[in-house]
Design a protein around this motif. Structure first.
Motif, short mmCIF file in Angstrom:
data_model
loop_
_atom_site.label_atom_id
_atom_site.label_comp_id
_atom_site.label_asym_id
_atom_site.label_seq_id
_atom_site.Cartn_x
_atom_site.Cartn_y
_atom_site.Cartn_z
N GLY A 188 -1.58 0.67 11.95
CA GLY A 188 -2.05 2.03 12.19
C GLY A 188 -2.48 2.24 13.64
N GLU A 214 3.79 -1.78 12.51
CA GLU A 214 3.50 -0.40 12.12
C GLU A 214 4.79 0.41 12.20
OE1 GLU A 214 0.83 1.56 11.03
OE2 GLU A 214 2.38 3.09 11.15
N ILE A 242 7.27 -3.35 7.31
CA ILE A 242 6.82 -4.70 6.96
C ILE A 242 8.00 -5.52 6.41
CG2 ILE A 242 5.28 -6.05 5.46
CD1 ILE A 242 3.39 -3.57 5.50
N LEU A 256 -5.44 -4.07 6.49
CA LEU A 256 -6.58 -3.24 6.09
C LEU A 256 -6.02 -1.89 5.63
CD1 LEU A 256 -9.65 -2.69 5.90
CD2 LEU A 256 -9.63 -2.12 8.33
C1 LIG Z 1 -4.23 3.69 5.86
S1 LIG Z 1 -3.48 3.24 7.33
C2 LIG Z 1 -4.45 1.88 7.84
C3 LIG Z 1 -4.31 1.55 9.26
C4 LIG Z 1 -5.15 0.38 9.78
N1 LIG Z 1 -4.82 -0.87 9.14
C5 LIG Z 1 -6.62 0.68 9.66
O1 LIG Z 1 -7.24 0.26 8.69
O2 LIG Z 1 -7.15 1.37 10.52
C6 LIG Z 1 -1.98 2.47 6.81
C7 LIG Z 1 -0.98 2.29 7.91
O3 LIG Z 1 0.10 1.48 7.42
C8 LIG Z 1 1.33 2.01 7.86
N2 LIG Z 1 2.35 1.59 6.88
C9 LIG Z 1 2.46 1.95 5.59
N3 LIG Z 1 3.50 1.35 5.01
C10 LIG Z 1 4.05 0.56 5.95
C11 LIG Z 1 5.17 -0.32 5.95
N4 LIG Z 1 5.89 -0.52 4.88
N5 LIG Z 1 5.47 -0.97 7.11
C12 LIG Z 1 4.72 -0.79 8.22
N6 LIG Z 1 3.65 0.04 8.28
C13 LIG Z 1 3.33 0.70 7.16
C14 LIG Z 1 1.10 3.51 7.91
O4 LIG Z 1 1.98 4.15 8.81
C15 LIG Z 1 -0.35 3.58 8.38
O5 LIG Z 1 -0.45 3.65 9.77
#
Ligand SMILES: C[S@@+](CC[C@H](N)C(=O)[O-])C[C@H]1O[C@@H](n2cnc3c(N)ncnc32)[C@H](O)[C@@H]1O
Length: 403
Positions: A188, A214, A242, A256
């Motif tokens: 994120g 990300e 991912i 997270l």
């Molecule tokens: C709720 S946010 C959390 C961001 C960060 N870890 C934090 O806690 O501040 C989830 C993040 O995961 C990314 N995301 C969701 N699915 C993903 C995937 N399959 N591959 C890479 N990024 C992903 C979204 O774009 C988003 O930015």
């Protein structure tokens, strides 16, 4: 005797002599609760006893106001637990029940007075990341130029500190021979990724390579720019799903609030690359919730949105923990921060272990759990089965509204 013990407990708190209380020897053997440990803490609302309920596979913390503790202990002693120990500065009281549930109270003087434990203040807890003189925190919009934490970022700042506190204690248990490769999945805006790098590299002086994965290009570009401006040489962000991240030599995998099945993808990558440690706080458990919606067995739970959500959380993370155990990980699930800072406060901690696993038993437990709740499949389970031909169950773009 039980009420004498409770009075001594209250007296010790009133006279600032209390150290700790432990309830042990549970009567009920089937619910995996092994003991309860209580310590004094000071929260914004006043003094509380923070009781840690220690289950076989996880800990649960409940903070109980001092005025409510008498009632709480009455409900536990002799009915749920057959032994209790109260430690004060000068005395050690042991309460023991015999088979007829008759209580006996034993009293021993401490051989030398114990130092009172420093009261934990929620405001004064040790910070792993310091808000002042940290360019990246300012650039990420967490602190002002003067290092004051921005009002609506306080919860995030606390979460990150707590996450790092736990990571720190886990890392100390592992011996790494080479540079430690750490990957943050679903990084994120990079708050956690930067903070982990800063703590491990700059505070502990460890050789680390930290990568944030990300999907959102804009976030990746901003984070890479800030990493450069901060002089964080061994931190970089990559735009990738991912699933498409295929480097195999990951030592530590963190995430997270990776949305829904992105947490499963994270755990899967960790398992695939044989990571020594996986620390992941899951988010929105939609994949299992959607299956629960169809289950006739869960009609009463499905009626209430919040119960459905909590139930989905419990089932999903229980299955995840069992799957990790099956893959040779010693797994624990804890509440890493109070729910007043985030509702998504569970943390899965899995460390690679050499201990023998009864895989058949674990598979049977997973099957039983799914049957009980009418769940057809859980996403991580499918990933581990690795069925390349049938990918119809995949949901590659989980959307999360909890940010
Ligand atoms: C709720 S946010 C959390 C961001 C960060 N870890 C934090 O806690 O501040 C989830 C993040 O995961 C990314 N995301 C969701 N699915 C993903 C995937 N399959 N591959 C890479 N990024 C992903 C979204 O774009 C988003 O930015």
């Amino acid at each position: 005797m039980t009420s004498d013990f409770i009075h001594k407990f209250i007296y010790s708190i009133e006279n600032k002599e209390f150290i700790k209380i432990t309830l042990s020897k549970p009567i009920e053997k089937n619910n995996s609760l092994e003991n309860i440990y209580g310590k004094l803490i000071e929260l914004k609302k006043g003094l509380f006893i923070s009781f840690t309920f220690r289950y076989k596979m996880r800990d649960e913390v409940k903070n109980i106001e001092i005025s409510q503790c008498e009632q709480f202990l009455k409900e536990q002693l002799g009915t749920k637990f057959l032994a209790a120990d109260l430690m004060t500065i000068s005395q050690h009281y042991s309460l023991k029940y015999n088979k007829k549930r008759e209580a006996q109270l034993f009293e021993h003087k401490q051989s030398k007075p114990i130092q009172p434990i420093e009261l934990q203040h929620d405001k004064e807890k040790k910070r792993y990341i310091h808000s002042k003189n940290n360019l990246y925190l300012e650039k990420l919009g967490i602190v002002t130029k003067n290092g004051e934490i921005i009002k609506n970022k306080e919860d995030k700042f606390r979460q990150i500190n707590k996450f790092i506190e736990i990571l720190d204690s886990q890392i100390k248990e592992i011996h790494f021979e080479k540079t430690i490769k750490i990957v943050d999945m679903g990084s994120g805006k990079g708050y956690l990724t930067f903070a982990v790098y800063d703590y491990l590299k700059n505070s502990l002086g460890l050789n680390v390579n930290v990568i944030g994965i990300e999907t959102q290009e804009k976030l990746v570009n901003i984070c890479n720019l800030i990493a450069q401006e901060s002089g964080f040489e061994f931190l970089y962000f990559r735009q990738s799903n991912i699933n498409d991240f295929n480097e195999s030599d990951i030592d530590i995998l963190i995430s997270l609030h990776a949305c829904d099945t992105a947490t499963d993808d994270t755990l899967h990558k960790g398992i695939q690359s044989n990571a020594r440690l996986i620390v992941s706080s899951p988010c929105c458990h939609k994949q299992v919730r959607e299956q629960m919606n169809k289950s006739k067995k869960l009609l009463q739970i499905n009626k209430f949105g919040i119960l459905r959500e909590r139930q989905a959380e419990l089932i999903t993370d229980s299955i995840r923990a069992l799957l990790l155990e099956k893959q040779g990980y010693k797994t624990n699930i804890i509440e890493f921060i109070s729910s007043e800072y985030t509702g998504k406060n569970l943390l899965i901690i899995a460390s690679k272990s050499q201990a023998e696993r009864d895989k058949e038993k674990l598979s049977a437990e997973i099957k039983e759990l799914k049957k009980l709740f009418g769940i057809e499949y859980q996403y991580l389970e499918k990933l581990l089965e690795g069925n390349e031909n049938d990918q119809s169950w995949r949901n590659l773009n989980p959307v999360c509204h909890i940010h």
